[in-house]
Design a protein around this motif. Structure first.
Motif, PDB file in Angstrom:
ATOM      1  N   UNK A 132       1.107  -0.684   0.268  1.00 59.31           N
ATOM      2  CA  UNK A 132      -0.546  -0.482  -0.044  1.00 59.31           C
ATOM      3  C   UNK A 132       1.050   1.176  -0.330  1.00 59.31           C
ATOM      4  N   UNK A 133       0.434   2.410  -0.936  1.00 61.29           N
ATOM      5  CA  UNK A 133       1.165   4.047  -0.526  1.00 61.29           C
ATOM      6  C   UNK A 133       2.622   3.856  -0.955  1.00 61.29           C
ATOM      7  N   UNK A 134       2.560   3.088  -2.700  1.00 59.08           N
ATOM      8  CA  UNK A 134       3.177   2.819  -3.089  1.00 59.08           C
ATOM      9  C   UNK A 134       2.963   3.707  -4.914  1.00 59.08           C
ATOM     10  N   UNK A 135       4.341   4.047  -5.217  1.00 58.52           N
ATOM     11  CA  UNK A 135       4.775   4.480  -6.506  1.00 58.52           C
ATOM     12  C   UNK A 135       5.663   3.656  -6.807  1.00 58.52           C
ATOM     13  N   UNK A 136       4.924   4.074  -8.551  1.00 57.25           N
ATOM     14  CA  UNK A 136       5.424   2.673  -8.973  1.00 57.25           C
ATOM     15  C   UNK A 136       6.914   3.558 -10.362  1.00 57.25           C
ATOM     16  N   UNK A 137       7.762   3.864 -10.914  1.00 57.73           N
ATOM     17  CA  UNK A 137       8.228   3.890 -11.697  1.00 57.73           C
ATOM     18  C   UNK A 137       8.439   3.327 -13.431  1.00 57.73           C
ATOM     19  N   UNK A 138       7.992   3.380 -13.916  1.00 57.09           N
ATOM     20  CA  UNK A 138       8.279   3.100 -15.418  1.00 57.09           C
ATOM     21  C   UNK A 138       9.450   3.758 -16.501  1.00 57.09           C
ATOM     22  N   UNK A 139      10.446   2.947 -16.822  1.00 61.82           N
ATOM     23  CA  UNK A 139      11.198   4.015 -17.551  1.00 61.82           C
ATOM     24  C   UNK A 139      11.793   2.729 -18.855  1.00 61.82           C
ATOM     25  N   UNK A 140      11.694   3.512 -20.478  1.00 57.41           N
ATOM     26  CA  UNK A 140      12.446   2.260 -21.328  1.00 57.41           C
ATOM     27  C   UNK A 140      13.814   2.403 -21.658  1.00 57.41           C
ATOM     28  N   UNK A 141      14.005   1.258 -21.234  1.00 60.44           N
ATOM     29  CA  UNK A 141      15.735   1.490 -21.455  1.00 60.44           C
ATOM     30  C   UNK A 141      15.839   1.815 -22.769  1.00 60.44           C
ATOM     31  N   UNK A 142      15.823   0.692 -23.396  1.00 63.18           N
ATOM     32  CA  UNK A 142      16.317   0.376 -24.788  1.00 63.18           C
ATOM     33  C   UNK A 142      16.213   1.255 -26.053  1.00 63.18           C
ATOM     34  N   UNK A 143      16.377   2.549 -25.146  1.00 63.65           N
ATOM     35  CA  UNK A 143      15.425   3.875 -26.172  1.00 63.65           C
ATOM     36  C   UNK A 143      16.914   4.528 -27.108  1.00 63.65           C
ATOM     37  N   UNK A 144      16.933   4.135 -28.376  1.00 59.02           N
ATOM     38  CA  UNK A 144      18.314   4.274 -29.067  1.00 59.02           C
ATOM     39  C   UNK A 144      16.953   5.341 -30.222  1.00 59.02           C
ATOM     40  N   UNK A 145      18.901   6.548 -30.630  1.00 61.80           N
ATOM     41  CA  UNK A 145      18.401   6.478 -32.458  1.00 61.80           C
ATOM     42  C   UNK A 145      19.674   6.478 -33.052  1.00 61.80           C
ATOM     43  N   UNK A 146      19.458   6.942 -34.368  1.00 66.21           N
ATOM     44  CA  UNK A 146      20.648   6.507 -35.312  1.00 66.21           C
ATOM     45  C   UNK A 146      20.709   7.837 -36.227  1.00 66.21           C
ATOM     46  N   UNK A 147      21.657   8.489 -36.437  1.00 65.43           N
ATOM     47  CA  UNK A 147      21.695   9.073 -36.944  1.00 65.43           C
ATOM     48  C   UNK A 147      23.134   9.481 -38.570  1.00 65.43           C
ATOM     49  N   UNK A 148      22.947   9.513 -39.785  1.00 60.59           N
ATOM     50  CA  UNK A 148      24.429   9.121 -40.432  1.00 60.59           C
ATOM     51  C   UNK A 148      23.526  10.006 -41.555  1.00 60.59           C
TER      52      UNK A 148
END
Length: 256
Positions: A132-148
């Motif tokens: 009870x009385x919790x907070x959950x943090x969720x993030x996307x880890x493999x967020x990659x962008x390629x620029x060439x």
């Protein structure tokens, strides 16, 4: 004599023809139409990334009951301090081929085709059964962008924020070079069945209201070179042209 002179003139004209600069109009971003003075842009085409198999989620449970919540935090404790990319990967939850993540005590949670916020809400409901009385943090880890292509620092960049636009990615890569084809930037974006190629004109301000203004995970941005790059100059080669003309005059004098 006349034929020799004409040949020399042709050489000089050839140098003048190929020694061209990239026009400034081809380098200025966000140009507006001459008949408008628009200064505000509303982008209602923001796409929310949907989770898919192969994604990794960093999940942290914050609670007053440290000894219990630590079981869900993959050995991070309540502080959740992460100092390098490998640690982020090793302490994340992978979405398997069936679309599930598996958490201690809770078991499998189906997150395929959910946005990060939707997945967060679903995980929060499961956590609330145990704490009870919790907070959950969720993030996307493999967020990659390629620029060439025609940028100063091409490569793959890791993104640590939820929303990033294409100009911010270009800034990370040191901006485009002078010889970049700004009016036809290629964006390769993943789809459910593969990938789709899109073309973006970064010279026009309408891109601010485009669905491609914001970058998505795994986007590939290819900056094409302008046509005739090998013969173009950042600045007009006055010295080269003057030297060529002087050489032509000198040779003509010798041939007289």
């Amino acid at each position: 004599m006349n034929n020799n002179f004409r040949a020399l003139v042709a050489i000089v004209m050839g140098i003048l023809l190929f020694s061209s600069c990239v026009p400034m109009k081809k380098q200025i971003y966000l140009q507006t139409s001459e008949d408008t003075a628009k200064t505000e842009y509303l982008n209602e085409k923001l796409l929310e990334y949907k989770l898919r198999p192969g994604n990794n989620l960093y999940i942290q449970v914050i609670s007053l009951q440290d000894d219990v919540s630590s079981y869900f935090n993959m050995g991070l404790g309540t502080s959740g301090n992460i100092y390098y990319d490998a640690a982020i990967y090793l302490t994340s939850y992978s979405v398997n081929d069936s679309g599930f993540i598996e958490m201690p005590f809770i078991g499998k949670i189906y997150v395929d085709d959910l946005t990060i916020e939707e997945a967060k809400g679903k995980i929060q409901k499961q956590i609330d059964i145990y704490l009870k009385k919790t907070m959950v943090v969720v993030k996307l880890v493999n967020y990659n962008v390629s620029i060439v292509g025609e940028v100063k620092r091409p490569g793959q960049y890791k993104i640590y924020q939820d929303r990033l636009n294409i100009y911010e990615v270009l800034a990370m890569a040191g901006d485009m070079t002078t010889f970049a084809k700004r009016e036809d930037v290629v964006l390769v974006r993943k789809t459910e069945k593969g990938s789709k190629v899109h073309h973006i004109n970064l010279l026009e301000d309408v891109v601010l209201e485009s669905e491609f203004f914001y970058i998505m995970p795994d986007d590939i941005i290819y900056i094409q070179p302008v046509k005739g790059k090998n013969f173009a100059f950042v600045q007009f080669p006055y010295t080269l042209v003057i030297s060529s003309i002087s050489l032509t005059i000198a040779l003509f004098a010798l041939l007289k």
